[in-house]
Scaffold this active site. Structure first.
Site, PDB file in Angstrom:
ATOM      1  N   LEU A   1      -5.719   1.898   0.422  1.00  0.00           N
ATOM      2  CA  LEU A   1      -5.721   1.145  -0.833  1.00  0.00           C
ATOM      3  C   LEU A   1      -5.930  -0.342  -0.563  1.00  0.00           C
ATOM      4  O   LEU A   1      -6.649  -1.026  -1.299  1.00  0.00           O
ATOM      5  CB  LEU A   1      -4.415   1.363  -1.591  1.00  0.00           C
ATOM      6  CG  LEU A   1      -3.989   2.818  -1.820  1.00  0.00           C
ATOM      7  CD1 LEU A   1      -2.740   2.863  -2.692  1.00  0.00           C
ATOM      8  CD2 LEU A   1      -5.122   3.620  -2.445  1.00  0.00           C
ATOM      9  N   ASP A   2      -5.286  -0.851   0.476  1.00  0.00           N
ATOM     10  CA  ASP A   2      -5.458  -2.254   0.844  1.00  0.00           C
ATOM     11  C   ASP A   2      -6.912  -2.551   1.193  1.00  0.00           C
ATOM     12  O   ASP A   2      -7.517  -3.496   0.677  1.00  0.00           O
ATOM     13  CB  ASP A   2      -4.574  -2.584   2.048  1.00  0.00           C
ATOM     14  CG  ASP A   2      -3.224  -3.141   1.648  1.00  0.00           C
ATOM     15  OD1 ASP A   2      -3.149  -3.875   0.652  1.00  0.00           O
ATOM     16  OD2 ASP A   2      -2.236  -2.860   2.339  1.00  0.00           O
ATOM     17  N   HIS A   3      -7.464  -1.766   2.097  1.00  0.00           N
ATOM     18  CA  HIS A   3      -8.818  -2.054   2.563  1.00  0.00           C
ATOM     19  C   HIS A   3      -9.837  -1.882   1.433  1.00  0.00           C
ATOM     20  O   HIS A   3     -10.736  -2.716   1.272  1.00  0.00           O
ATOM     21  CB  HIS A   3      -9.157  -1.158   3.750  1.00  0.00           C
ATOM     22  CG  HIS A   3      -8.496  -1.596   5.021  1.00  0.00           C
ATOM     23  ND1 HIS A   3      -9.061  -2.517   5.869  1.00  0.00           N
ATOM     24  CD2 HIS A   3      -7.299  -1.267   5.568  1.00  0.00           C
ATOM     25  CE1 HIS A   3      -8.262  -2.725   6.893  1.00  0.00           C
ATOM     26  NE2 HIS A   3      -7.187  -1.975   6.739  1.00  0.00           N
TER      27      HIS A   3
ATOM     28  N   ASP B   1       0.791  -1.222   0.000  1.00  0.00           N
ATOM     29  CA  ASP B   1       0.000   0.000   0.000  1.00  0.00           C
ATOM     30  C   ASP B   1       0.825   1.274   0.000  1.00  0.00           C
ATOM     31  O   ASP B   1       0.661   2.150  -0.859  1.00  0.00           O
ATOM     32  CB  ASP B   1      -0.938  -0.022   1.212  1.00  0.00           C
ATOM     33  CG  ASP B   1      -2.022   1.049   1.164  1.00  0.00           C
ATOM     34  OD1 ASP B   1      -1.696   2.214   0.880  1.00  0.00           O
ATOM     35  OD2 ASP B   1      -3.184   0.726   1.428  1.00  0.00           O
TER      36      ASP B   1
END
Length: 249
Positions: free
Chosen positions: A152-154, A125
């Site tokens: 961005l990950d979530h 991320d």
């Protein structure tokens, strides 16, 4: 009956995006089995935080790849978070997965996608925030400033869960096997296109939190999002210890 009851999800991911996708599918009733390996390290806090509702097993692909093939044969969805091409080198191509399990839905998550000059690069991320300019915008003009969370990950994790359900829906309507590809870089582009807004006065609303007893003690966590009447998401089990379960459906 929960919306994804009976759906088997093989979670071959680690460190946020993929695990969030599996956790979300578990919140709607899917049987999610996370596959790790004893010799591969995990970030303890993240491994617990993203394991609600899942089971966890260990498989060493260097010596027992047949165990993973057995799980694939019984899976409906496979979440893959390895660097592009890594699983393919061991024979776990999308084509082979579809032969072993016709009707399978494969969801691939990577940093930069599979195409172009950066298609095979590793990433995470904060690095993607750097290369897409998000960290520059959040900086002070001298140095970069990443977002205060791994957005961005979530976001990619929730989109990957949506992609898995979309694949299952298309399989139900049209048959066939399906694949979806997501990347943190593409999610960054999408989020950037949404524009900017102000944060409210109370971004840490206590009514979004819940607690659960576990082998790690009492955990306080953010409840899964979703307001589908009659099918509100929830996690039926607390995070397991790594490798606690046998590699079986």
């Amino acid at each position: 009956m929960r919306p994804l009851s009976g759906v088997r999800v093989l979670d071959l991911t680690r460190v946020i995006a993929g695990p969030v996708a599996g956790r979300m599918l578990a919140a709607y009733g899917a049987d999610v089995l996370q596959v790790g390996a004893e010799h591969v390290p995990e970030l303890p806090g993240l491994a617990v935080e993203t394991a609600f509702g899942k089971r966890s097993c260990h498989i060493d692909l260097r010596t027992e790849p047949e165990k993973l093939w057995e799980l694939i044969a019984g899976a409906d969805v496979v979440l893959r978070g390895y660097r592009p091409g890594a699983l393919e080198k061991s024979g776990f191509t999308v084509e082979e997965l579809a032969k072993v399990r016709p009707g399978i839905v494969v969801v691939d998550i990577s940093a930069y996608g599979t195409q172009g000059p950066w298609g095979g690069r590793r990433g995470f991320d904060s690095l993607v925030q750097m290369v897409t300019g998000i960290a520059h915008e959040g900086g002070d003009g001298v140095g970069p400033g990443p977002l205060p969370c791994q957005a961005l990950d979530h976001a990619t994790g929730y989109l990957a869960a949506f992609a898995a359900v979309a694949g299952l829906s298309r399989r139900l309507e049209e048959g066939g096997s399906w694949q979806a590809e997501l990347s943190l870089a593409r999610t960054a582009w999408w989020l950037d296109e949404l524009g900017r807004g102000e944060i409210g006065d109370d971004p840490y609303a206590g009514d979004l939190l819940d607690t659960m007893d576990s082998v790690f003690g009492k955990l306080t966590f953010v409840r899964p999002p979703g307001l589908i009447e009659g099918a509100e998401p929830y996690w039926a089990s607390s995070p397991p210890r790594r490798g606690e379960h046998a590699p079986l459906w």
